[in-house]
Every structure is written in C-alpha cells, then in structure tokens.
Design a protein around this motif. Structure first.
Motif, short mmCIF file in Angstrom:
data_model
loop_
_atom_site.label_atom_id
_atom_site.label_comp_id
_atom_site.label_asym_id
_atom_site.label_seq_id
_atom_site.Cartn_x
_atom_site.Cartn_y
_atom_site.Cartn_z
N LYS A 152 46.51 42.30 37.35
CA LYS A 152 47.62 43.15 37.83
C LYS A 152 47.03 44.41 38.45
O LYS A 152 47.42 44.81 39.56
CB LYS A 152 48.56 43.49 36.68
CG LYS A 152 49.70 44.41 37.07
CD LYS A 152 50.57 44.73 35.84
CE LYS A 152 51.77 45.56 36.17
NZ LYS A 152 51.49 46.97 36.36
N ALA A 153 46.06 45.04 37.77
CA ALA A 153 45.42 46.24 38.30
C ALA A 153 44.67 45.93 39.61
O ALA A 153 44.69 46.75 40.54
CB ALA A 153 44.46 46.82 37.26
N LEU A 154 44.04 44.77 39.69
CA LEU A 154 43.36 44.38 40.93
C LEU A 154 44.36 44.34 42.09
O LEU A 154 44.09 44.89 43.17
CB LEU A 154 42.68 43.02 40.78
CG LEU A 154 41.36 42.99 40.04
CD1 LEU A 154 40.95 41.55 39.75
CD2 LEU A 154 40.28 43.71 40.81
N PHE A 155 45.50 43.70 41.87
CA PHE A 155 46.55 43.67 42.91
C PHE A 155 46.96 45.08 43.30
O PHE A 155 46.99 45.42 44.49
CB PHE A 155 47.79 42.93 42.40
CG PHE A 155 47.78 41.45 42.62
CD1 PHE A 155 47.85 40.91 43.89
CD2 PHE A 155 47.76 40.59 41.55
CE1 PHE A 155 47.88 39.53 44.10
CE2 PHE A 155 47.78 39.21 41.72
CZ PHE A 155 47.84 38.69 43.01
N GLU A 156 47.28 45.91 42.31
CA GLU A 156 47.79 47.25 42.60
C GLU A 156 46.73 48.14 43.26
O GLU A 156 47.04 48.88 44.20
CB GLU A 156 48.30 47.90 41.31
CG GLU A 156 49.55 47.24 40.78
CD GLU A 156 50.00 47.72 39.42
OE1 GLU A 156 51.16 47.45 39.07
OE2 GLU A 156 49.20 48.37 38.70
N ASN A 157 45.50 48.06 42.80
CA ASN A 157 44.43 48.88 43.38
C ASN A 157 44.04 48.41 44.77
O ASN A 157 43.69 49.21 45.63
CB ASN A 157 43.20 48.88 42.47
CG ASN A 157 43.46 49.56 41.16
OD1 ASN A 157 44.44 50.27 40.97
ND2 ASN A 157 42.57 49.34 40.20
N LEU A 158 44.11 47.11 44.99
CA LEU A 158 43.74 46.55 46.28
C LEU A 158 44.72 46.96 47.37
O LEU A 158 44.33 47.29 48.49
CB LEU A 158 43.67 45.02 46.18
CG LEU A 158 43.13 44.23 47.36
CD1 LEU A 158 41.71 44.65 47.69
CD2 LEU A 158 43.16 42.73 47.04
N ILE A 163 55.54 40.41 39.90
CA ILE A 163 54.59 39.94 40.92
C ILE A 163 55.34 39.41 42.14
O ILE A 163 54.89 39.60 43.27
CB ILE A 163 53.60 38.89 40.36
CG1 ILE A 163 52.53 38.59 41.43
CG2 ILE A 163 54.31 37.66 39.85
CD1 ILE A 163 51.36 37.77 40.95
N GLU A 164 56.48 38.78 41.93
CA GLU A 164 57.25 38.29 43.08
C GLU A 164 57.70 39.44 43.98
O GLU A 164 57.58 39.36 45.21
CB GLU A 164 58.47 37.48 42.61
CG GLU A 164 58.15 36.16 41.96
CD GLU A 164 57.91 36.25 40.45
OE1 GLU A 164 57.68 35.21 39.84
OE2 GLU A 164 57.94 37.36 39.90
N GLU A 165 58.18 40.50 43.36
CA GLU A 165 58.60 41.69 44.12
C GLU A 165 57.39 42.29 44.84
O GLU A 165 57.48 42.70 45.99
CB GLU A 165 59.21 42.71 43.17
CG GLU A 165 59.69 43.98 43.84
CD GLU A 165 60.20 45.01 42.85
OE1 GLU A 165 60.07 46.21 43.16
OE2 GLU A 165 60.70 44.64 41.76
N PHE A 166 56.27 42.31 44.16
CA PHE A 166 55.02 42.84 44.73
C PHE A 166 54.65 42.07 45.99
O PHE A 166 54.38 42.66 47.04
CB PHE A 166 53.92 42.74 43.68
CG PHE A 166 52.61 43.31 44.09
CD1 PHE A 166 52.32 44.64 43.88
CD2 PHE A 166 51.65 42.51 44.69
CE1 PHE A 166 51.10 45.18 44.27
CE2 PHE A 166 50.43 43.03 45.07
CZ PHE A 166 50.15 44.37 44.86
N VAL A 167 54.61 40.75 45.90
CA VAL A 167 54.22 39.92 47.04
C VAL A 167 55.22 40.08 48.19
O VAL A 167 54.82 40.21 49.36
CB VAL A 167 54.10 38.43 46.62
CG1 VAL A 167 53.95 37.52 47.83
CG2 VAL A 167 52.92 38.26 45.67
N ASN A 168 56.51 40.12 47.87
CA ASN A 168 57.52 40.29 48.91
C ASN A 168 57.38 41.63 49.63
O ASN A 168 57.51 41.70 50.85
CB ASN A 168 58.93 40.13 48.33
CG ASN A 168 59.23 38.70 47.96
OD1 ASN A 168 58.64 37.77 48.50
ND2 ASN A 168 60.14 38.52 47.02
N LYS A 169 57.13 42.71 48.88
CA LYS A 169 56.92 44.03 49.49
C LYS A 169 55.73 43.99 50.44
O LYS A 169 55.78 44.51 51.55
CB LYS A 169 56.62 45.07 48.41
CG LYS A 169 57.79 45.75 47.79
CD LYS A 169 57.28 46.84 46.85
CE LYS A 169 58.39 47.58 46.19
NZ LYS A 169 57.88 48.65 45.29
N LEU A 170 54.66 43.39 49.98
CA LEU A 170 53.43 43.37 50.76
C LEU A 170 53.54 42.50 52.00
O LEU A 170 52.96 42.83 53.03
CB LEU A 170 52.27 42.84 49.92
CG LEU A 170 51.63 43.82 48.99
CD1 LEU A 170 50.53 43.14 48.20
CD2 LEU A 170 51.05 44.99 49.76
#
Length: 140
Positions: free
Chosen positions: A30-36, A44-51
C-alpha cells in the motif's frame, strides 16, 4: 477492521503470526503504491481509478494489470491462514525485498515489487495448500 485490510478489501484470518506477517506485506505494498504515485484513496479500486485518469499510457498498462489481478489476489487472501514456518518465512522474505523499495527512489523497482506481490502471494498460498493436501493424503 484494520485500515490496510479496508484499503485492500479483505479480512485476514487464522494464525496471528501469519496474519501479522501478511498484513505487514500488504501495508508495505500500500505504501509503495502511495509513495510511487503521491496519491491516497480509501480503497485500492478508488486509487487505481483516480490514477488511471492522470498517468501516461505506459502507466495505464501497469494499472490495468493491477485491476485484472486484484480479484485473484483477494480470493487467495480469503483463506484461514495457518501457522506454518515455511509460509511465514516466504512472506518475511517478500517483506525484506519490498521494504527496501518503500522510498520509491527507483520507480521501476517499486513497480516490480508490486507486481511480485500480486504474483507471489497466490503462489505462496498455493504451496501451503498443496502441502496441506499432501499431508491430508498421507494421513488417510
């Protein structure tokens, strides 16, 4: 429920030591995703959609991979995790490798750790299941 579990959309159950190790690996990813990507989201679904709307084409391929693999990962995580020293050792090895990339100094390596997470967790759990099945057969 643990914030990390909410983000991934899973609940880990079973042996506390195994759950703790896998939870730590999930936190690191999770931190890897957020820091990257310097983005935060509740799931995570919301994260991917935002990105997906913000990143260049080569990153969209990576996000598509994550989206395609997520249901498989979630399915594998919904098992009763046993106390198994080999399983815990495998998870701890993944923690060691992934935690070295948490600063995302090398984005390619950080993405590689995330991809490895999506590949290795099902493999590790399958090995445990195969070992358990072999044990059950030997007991019969």
């Amino acid at each position: 429920m643990d914030k990390c579990f909410e983000w991934w959309g899973v609940t880990l159950t079973g042996d506390q030591k195994t759950v703790k190790a896998l939870s730590e690996l999930m936190d690191i990813n999770k931190a890897l995703f957020e820091n990257l990507y310097k983005v935060q989201a509740d799931t995570i679904e919301e994260f991917v959609n935002k990105l997906y709307e913000q990143v260049p084409a080569y990153e969209k391929k990576f996000l598509k991979y994550v989206n395609e693999q997520l249901p498989n990962l979630k399915r594998y995580l919904q098992v009763e995790l046993p106390y198994n020293p080999k399983l815990i050792s495998s998870i701890e090895y993944e923690i060691y490798i992934s935690s070295a990339e948490i600063d995302c100094e090398y984005p390619f390596d950080a993405r590689g750790c995330i991809i490895t997470f999506f590949q290795r967790v099902p493999e590790i759990i399958d090995l445990y299941k195969e070992g358990l099945s072999a044990l059950q057969i030997n007991l019969v």
